[in-house]
Write an enzyme that holds these catalytic residues in place. Structure first.
Site, PDB file in Angstrom:
ATOM      1  N   ASP A  81      16.854  31.807  25.458  1.00 55.59           N
ATOM      2  CA  ASP A  81      16.200  32.044  24.260  1.00 55.59           C
ATOM      3  C   ASP A  81      17.559  31.511  22.887  1.00 55.59           C
ATOM      4  OD1 ASP A  81      14.982  32.779  21.526  1.00 55.59           O
ATOM      5  OD2 ASP A  81      14.571  35.555  21.952  1.00 55.59           O
TER       6      ASP A  81
ATOM      7  N   ASP B 196       8.053  32.874  18.381  1.00 57.62           N
ATOM      8  CA  ASP B 196       7.904  34.802  17.935  1.00 57.62           C
ATOM      9  C   ASP B 196       6.489  34.547  16.813  1.00 57.62           C
ATOM     10  OD1 ASP B 196      10.509  35.385  18.764  1.00 57.62           O
ATOM     11  OD2 ASP B 196      10.931  35.029  16.809  1.00 57.62           O
TER      12      ASP B 196
END
Length: 944
Positions: A542, A618
């Protein structure tokens, strides 16, 4: 000591305030993205300069007397008529109907960045020959294919033709702009060059140029050329303005796609009068929908589609890039276009594409199709195909930020068994590590990681742990000390290690452009170096855009310095690919090159498909985010990244139960299937919902697992051919204009059509079934529908419209167990959907599900099933493969069949045997029970 303690306290407070500010953005769930944190084109000085150039006559001229034609390429000099700066054009015909164009400075002050490690090899060339010439143009013929290239000298222009049809023009609008490198301006009152306003680069060959007055006028420095400020951040630009831009005109084209990642429509929109599409990998909190803002990844590939042709443009540049799109049919309705056609309007539809990048050279591949599947093959030949994932990774993944401790992980694991729900992988986010020190485990929460992993392995499940590419600055942290001592961090422009703020507080960033750094990182995944790891532990990368909380646009300063002296501005969009690459290589190496890796990455670039999966970042628990996941993943699939998914349920906010159910139903039909949630959201494991929602989610999971043989076969086809797993309808129906803008339904391969339910309280959906003389079978009811038509289909909480196309055969596992590994030797059921002509075809790929033995030892099966003339035949589709397997054919379901008098099985070396069967006259479904033949053998079943 007191002063040192005070400084340390201030640093801790500063870190805390930054993280709280970041979390405030993440947790302020009523807020949208703060657009002021991210540049517009006007705020990006090179984009503003490039875009200020209006269409007209190009100032560039090709010097035909410098033309040289070699065996692999043509070169010719280009001159800017005002500045007199010379460029060199290199033109290559490539095999498989492609052309490559490269433009660079003839004598640059310093070399310009050329993107490495994206192409799998130097593409084989097709010889060019001069077939015509006059004073202002040269006609070139490409040895492979019916293609010609017309090089016009003044103004410089390229036209690509097939026979006499114009396919594509380069610089037809005169928008080419190549900012050559130059010495910084020295104020007249200053006699010392060091006192100039711009940073003075090192002297290199070519210094000492003395431009004429006309050159000086043309090179007048505009604001932002030598130094640029955005908010509180300054970009020193020691080498001055170096942007490049070029336009492409596509006659006959109205529909363009690709250039992900954007939370926008599948079909790209015209950008004139608004913002261009931006490609610049960024950590964008709570991104907005339906706009061209940059997101986490960038693939600079655009596809153009028409009834008769498909083309692709691959702009190989890793710097910040903007893409403008214009069209002469923009604003016309479908009715208006039809009226033009009926009235014999002479205007040919045309789409114009303009690429603008901050640095590097112009390096572009023109992929000439002619079909979209040809374009897929062409792009795959350049950058590689989707890696064949291990079978488990196509199952269901359960994640959140964060599972608290080992007991929590084991409780979640047991929850799936207790509620009869399959699951393959449980995920751990950043809290599992000791103080966000990656490659470690929190000693209180995860004191016995090997025991935890062993327990999951006993259930035949896996664990994924996050490993981010920002390293806590801590002298007691071995990873940091080794990177610092080996000089493997990204540097500031003054040569010190670059530091930014991220989850651990003060962090430095490994320089993944350095091959030594990538090798070091890969070695960290060995079981000796990554203590507490085991063979069933996999990895999630990430924040690899890279994300820097206190950096400009939440990323790294552009004048940071990488391996080879390149600035971050040159390599930005490829950084995440390198992280993904090094991590995947590490997982391969830890097994001695035997096991296939699984790595999920948030950032990506062209070529990332070779290393694993990506996701849409996200997202938010809202219906519109559910909807946008379809065009986002379809856009990625079109440019090679098939292994895509969206966080099921939405990362931010708490989904209502109906939304969560609908998201599971959609996720079950998207390639990467993971539920994930923010730290501040409520727990949402499926069994925590009321029973009716549990049942609907369980059904969705069962659908996913029963289709795993089909999914695995699709991924093998993607791996071998470069074809997308998840496809827009227009890919299968390129002449059906109704499909060109559809983005609320999609296909898996050429067999299944899915229309997710994406509206709250929906009692039905409108489904378009394409194809002249096609038939479609509802996979639940087996009801047959004819295409093309639009149907209104009632839905319940537990239903989602899915159709199998007539003419296809889909293999399934019908015994759903706790994980895919528990199912891999189960018998196969074949679902045969007959076409109106009574035919069908499909394939099944099988191997061990996790190693490279399918490549190195040819240990695989690729079976082809064909139905024609009332006979179903199983044969090998690739005789190189061989595999000993206990898998057998348990059942055959034939849709659209009449009732036979008898059903006979024939196998080589055995006498005929009769099979029992059942026929439903209302649905025309014939079920053949227990043929009992090995999936590896040749056989035939005859309906008599």
């Amino acid at each position: 000591m007191a002063a040192i303690a005070a400084v340390a306290a201030r640093r801790r407070r500063s870190w805390l305030s930054l993280v709280l500010a970041y979390l405030g953005v993440c947790l302020g769930i009523t807020l949208a993205v703060d657009r002021s944190n991210f540049k517009t084109c006007d705020e990006s000085s090179f984009c503003k300069r490039q875009r200020s150039i209006r269409p007209g006559l190009s100032p560039y001229r090709a010097l035909l007397d410098t033309l040289q034609l070699g065996p692999d390429a043509l070169t010719v000099h280009l001159i800017h008529e005002v500045t007199k700066v010379l460029l060199v054009l290199e033109l290559q015909g490539l095999q498989k109907n492609m052309t490559r164009i490269r433009i660079d400075e003839l004598e640059p002050r310093r070399p310009r960045y050329r993107v490495p490690d994206v192409l799998v090899a130097d593409p084989p060339t097709a010889r060019l020959s001069v077939s015509g010439r006059d004073d202002n143009s040269v006609e070139l013929t490409v040895a492979e294919g019916p293609y010609k290239i017309i090089l016009t000298a003044q103004p410089f222009r390229l036209d690509l033709l097939e026979d006499r049809s114009l396919l594509l023009s380069v610089n037809a609008r005169g928008l080419m702009a190549f900012e050559h490198q130059r010495a910084p301006r020295v104020p007249q009152e200053s006699k010392d060059p060091a006192e100039g306003n711009g940073a003075q680069p090192e002297a290199t060959p070519g210094d000492g140029d003395k431009p004429e007055e006309t050159q000086e006028k043309a090179e007048k420095d505009e604001p932002g050329a030598w130094e640029e400020t955005f908010k509180t951040h300054s970009d020193s630009k020691p080498y001055g303005p170096t942007s490049v831009g070029l336009d492409f005109s596509l006659p006959g084209m109205e529909h363009v796609y690709g250039i992900p990642e954007h939370a926008d429509s599948l079909r790209l929109k015209v950008t004139e009068g608004g913002e261009p599409y931006r490609l610049y990998n960024l950590d964008v909190f709570q991104y907005e929908l339906n706009n061209p803002m940059a997101l986490y990844g960038s693939v600079p590939v655009l596809l153009a589609h028409s009834f008769h042709r498909d083309l692709g443009i691959f702009w190989l540049n890793a710097a910040e890039t903007w893409v403008d799109i214009s069209s002469n049919t923009a604003g016309k309705t479908l009715f208006g276009k039809m009226l033009d056609y009926l009235q014999g309007s002479g205007e040919t539809p045309q789409t114009d594409i303009r690429w603008m990048s901050e640095s590097g050279i112009i390096d572009v591949f023109l992929m000439l199709g002619p079909s979209v599947f040809d374009v897929f093959r062409q792009y795959a030949s350049l950058t590689g195909t989707q890696a064949l994932p291990p079978l488990f990774s196509l199952g269901y993944h359960q994640s959140r930020w964060n599972y608290r401790d080992e007991a929590d992980v084991l409780e979640v694991d047991q929850g799936f068994d207790d509620h009869n729900m399959p699951c393959d992988v449980i995920w751990l986010d950043i809290e599992h590590a000791d103080g966000k020190r990656y490659f470690t485990w929190d000693p209180t929460r995860f004191p016995q990681p090997l025991n935890m992993l062993e327990h999951l392995a006993s259930k035949r499940r896996k664990l994924v742990a996050i490993v981010d590419p920002h390293i806590k600055v801590d002298s007691g942290y071995r990873v940091h000390e080794e990177l610092r001592n080996h000089g493997l961090y990204v540097k500031t422009r003054d040569g010190s290690d670059y530091e930014g703020w991220c989850w651990p507080g003060s962090a430095s960033y490994p320089d993944f452009t350095n091959p030594r750094m990538r090798a070091w990182w890969s070695n960290m995944f060995s079981f000796d170096n990554y203590e507490g790891s085991a063979p069933n532990l996999y990895v999630w990368n990430d924040m690899n855009e890279p994300s820097v909380f206190n950096g400009p646009e939440v990323t790294m300063l552009k004048d940071a310095v990488h391996y080879g002296g390149w600035e971050h501005r040159d390599i930005h969009n490829i950084y995440g690919l390198y992280v993904h690459m090094a991590t995947a290589d590490g997982l391969i190496q830890r097994s001695g090159g035997i096991e296939r890796p699984f790595v999920l990455s948030r950032a990506f670039f062209s070529g990332s498909q070779r290393f694993g999966a990506v996701w849409t970042g996200d997202n938010t628990a809202e219906w519109d985010h559910l909807k946008i996941s379809i065009p986002m993943c379809l856009s990625l699939a079109l440019v090679g990244l098939s292994f895509c998914g969206a966080d099921v349920g939405g990362f931010f906010k708490n989904p209502e139960p109906e939304l969560l159910v609908r998201w599971y139903q959609m996720g079950a039909y998207q390639p990467f299937f993971r539920a994930h949630a923010h730290l501040d959201t409520g727990r949402r494991e499926p069994w925590l919902l009321a029973s009716q929602y549990q049942d609907a989610i369980r059904d969705a999971l069962f659908q996913r697992y029963s289709l795993l043989p089909f999914w695995y076969t699709l991924f093998y086809q993607a791996h071998k051919e470069g074809f997308p797993v998840m496809r827009p309808l227009w890919v299968q129906y390129p002449e059906d204009m109704s499909t060109f803008s559809i983005e609320d339904q999609f296909m898996l391969g050429d067999a299944l059509l899915i229309h997710p339910v994406s509206d709250a309280g929906a009692h039905g959906v409108q489904v378009y079934l394409p194809g002249q003389e096609e038939v479609w079978y509802d996979i639940q009811s087996y009801q047959k529908h004819h295409g093309p038509q639009t149907l209104y289909l009632p839905v319940t909480l537990s239903s989602i419209p899915v159709f199998q196309r007539g003419g296809t055969i889909v293999p399934r596992w019908m015994r759903v167990r706790r994980s895919s590994d528990c199912m891999k030797d189960d018998p196969i059921t074949l679902f045969v959907a007959l076409s109106p002509q009574g035919t069908a075809q499909g394939e099944l790929f099988l191997d061990d599900g996790h190693t490279f033995n399918y490549q190195t030892r040819h240990e695989f099966l690729l079976r082809r099933f064909s139905f024609s003339g009332s006979t179903l035949v199983s044969s090998s589709a690739d005789p190189k493969g061989h595999l000993e397997t206990p898998i057998w054919i348990e059942r055959v379901v034939i849709m659209g069949a009449g009732k036979p008098a008898a059903v006979v099985l024939q196998t080589k070396g055995s006498p005929e045997s009769r099979l029992s069967f059942q026929h439903d006259p209302e649905t025309s479904v014939l079920i053949l029970r227990k043929p009992g033949v090995s999936v590896a053998s040749d056989w035939s079943i005859h309906l008599r």
